[in-house]
Motif scaffolding. Structure first.
Motif, mmCIF file in Angstrom:
data_model
loop_
_atom_site.group_PDB
_atom_site.id
_atom_site.type_symbol
_atom_site.label_atom_id
_atom_site.label_comp_id
_atom_site.label_asym_id
_atom_site.label_seq_id
_atom_site.Cartn_x
_atom_site.Cartn_y
_atom_site.Cartn_z
ATOM 1 N N GLN A 149 0.835 -1.195 0.000
ATOM 2 C CA GLN A 149 0.000 0.000 0.000
ATOM 3 C C GLN A 149 0.877 1.256 0.000
ATOM 4 O O GLN A 149 0.618 2.202 -0.741
ATOM 5 N N SER A 150 1.926 1.267 0.809
ATOM 6 C CA SER A 150 2.841 2.416 0.863
ATOM 7 C C SER A 150 3.541 2.625 -0.470
ATOM 8 O O SER A 150 3.642 3.747 -0.961
ATOM 9 N N ILE A 151 4.020 1.534 -1.049
ATOM 10 C CA ILE A 151 4.737 1.612 -2.326
ATOM 11 C C ILE A 151 3.800 2.106 -3.424
ATOM 12 O O ILE A 151 4.156 2.984 -4.215
ATOM 13 N N ALA A 152 2.587 1.552 -3.457
ATOM 14 C CA ALA A 152 1.631 1.909 -4.516
ATOM 15 C C ALA A 152 1.108 3.332 -4.359
ATOM 16 O O ALA A 152 0.993 4.061 -5.350
ATOM 17 N N SER A 153 0.804 3.736 -3.130
ATOM 18 C CA SER A 153 0.241 5.080 -2.955
ATOM 19 C C SER A 153 1.263 6.157 -3.287
ATOM 20 O O SER A 153 0.906 7.244 -3.726
ATOM 21 N N ALA A 154 2.549 5.850 -3.116
ATOM 22 C CA ALA A 154 3.601 6.801 -3.488
ATOM 23 C C ALA A 154 4.033 6.616 -4.942
ATOM 24 O O ALA A 154 4.826 7.404 -5.444
ATOM 25 N N ASP A 155 3.523 5.579 -5.602
ATOM 26 C CA ASP A 155 3.921 5.233 -6.972
ATOM 27 C C ASP A 155 5.445 5.313 -7.103
ATOM 28 O O ASP A 155 5.980 6.040 -7.942
ATOM 29 N N MET A 156 6.123 4.582 -6.234
ATOM 30 C CA MET A 156 7.580 4.674 -6.133
ATOM 31 C C MET A 156 8.282 4.257 -7.416
ATOM 32 O O MET A 156 7.936 3.248 -8.022
ATOM 33 N N ASP A 157 9.288 5.053 -7.795
ATOM 34 C CA ASP A 157 10.163 4.625 -8.888
ATOM 35 C C ASP A 157 11.185 3.666 -8.292
ATOM 36 O O ASP A 157 11.202 3.419 -7.085
ATOM 37 N N LEU A 158 12.062 3.122 -9.116
ATOM 38 C CA LEU A 158 12.975 2.084 -8.629
ATOM 39 C C LEU A 158 13.956 2.595 -7.582
ATOM 40 O O LEU A 158 14.306 1.872 -6.651
ATOM 41 N N ASN A 159 14.403 3.850 -7.706
ATOM 42 C CA ASN A 159 15.318 4.414 -6.705
ATOM 43 C C ASN A 159 14.621 4.598 -5.364
ATOM 44 O O ASN A 159 15.175 4.268 -4.316
ATOM 45 N N GLN A 160 13.407 5.130 -5.395
ATOM 46 C CA GLN A 160 12.641 5.297 -4.164
ATOM 47 C C GLN A 160 12.357 3.948 -3.526
ATOM 48 O O GLN A 160 12.454 3.784 -2.305
ATOM 49 N N LEU A 161 12.008 2.970 -4.364
ATOM 50 C CA LEU A 161 11.706 1.634 -3.872
ATOM 51 C C LEU A 161 12.918 1.016 -3.180
ATOM 52 O O LEU A 161 12.799 0.453 -2.094
ATOM 53 N N GLU A 162 14.080 1.153 -3.809
ATOM 54 C CA GLU A 162 15.299 0.586 -3.221
ATOM 55 C C GLU A 162 15.587 1.209 -1.853
ATOM 56 O O GLU A 162 15.890 0.511 -0.887
ATOM 57 N N ALA A 163 15.466 2.525 -1.767
ATOM 58 C CA ALA A 163 15.705 3.212 -0.483
ATOM 59 C C ALA A 163 14.677 2.777 0.562
ATOM 60 O O ALA A 163 15.023 2.513 1.730
#
Length: 195
Positions: A66-80
């Motif tokens: 839910q956190s990842i999807a609501s922020a629509d994280m790119d790969l750099n954000q996801l990795e962090a």
């Protein structure tokens, strides 16, 4: 000799159920598939796990997704984000982080599109056609041969049957409509300039 991309390393045995769990969570939470229940996921993927243990894993993975999807994280954000989660007490393992990262890479677009479609307030304008006609029969002779705009709008939600709305405008109504649309355009332009 052509250079071949390195094949992805095989997933650890425990990652298959986790990947399937993430898919199930996404189906239920983002795609509205009510058939995917926690009981179904536990029975199919983690039949040996005690209910409390599965519920904790399901809640943790659901919250992360839910956190990842609501922020629509790119790969750099996801990795962090995932790195921070692996360092957090009670967080996730690096194997779990790798499975989540792979899942997000493969499903980000479909989840994002589903969230956008769910967040639409109501119907959207799908198409619009228009033409200009001359009135040929009216009660008052002075209104004959006056131009009128006939506008047909197709409205509806994506994936559902459309409705059609037909409107007729005389010159005054067209001018009024254009003025209102111009005001809307100016308001939108102001908002995009300030952000």
């Amino acid at each position: 000799m052509p250079v071949m991309a390195a094949p992805e390393p095989p997933q650890p045995e425990g990652s298959r159920p986790l990947s399937a769990l993430l898919s199930g969570i996404a189906q239920a939470a983002f795609h509205g598939n009510a058939a995917v229940t926690d009981e179904l996921l536990r029975g199919q993927l983690y039949p040996e796990a005690p209910p409390e243990e599965f519920r904790a894993l399901r809640t943790k993975m659901g919250g992360l997704l839910q956190s990842i999807a609501s922020a629509d994280m790119d790969l750099n954000q996801l990795e962090a984000f995932l790195t921070a989660q692996t360092k957090k007490q009670g967080g996730i393992t690096s194997d779990q982080a790798a499975v989540i990262a792979k899942f997000w890479r493969n499903h980000r677009t479909s989840i994002h599109e589903s969230l956008i479609n769910q967040s639409r307030w109501d119907n959207v304008l799908k198409n619009m056609n228009w033409r200009v006609d001359l009135k040929s029969q009216l009660r008052h002779i002075d209104q004959i041969n006056t131009p009128v705009a006939i506008v047909e709008m197709e409205v509806g939600k994506n994936g559902q049957e459309s409705e059609f709305l037909c409107l007729e405008f005389d010159e005054a109504k067209v001018s009024q409509m254009l003025k209102k649309l111009s005001e809307i355009e100016e308001s939108m332009a102001l908002l995009t300039q300030t952000t």
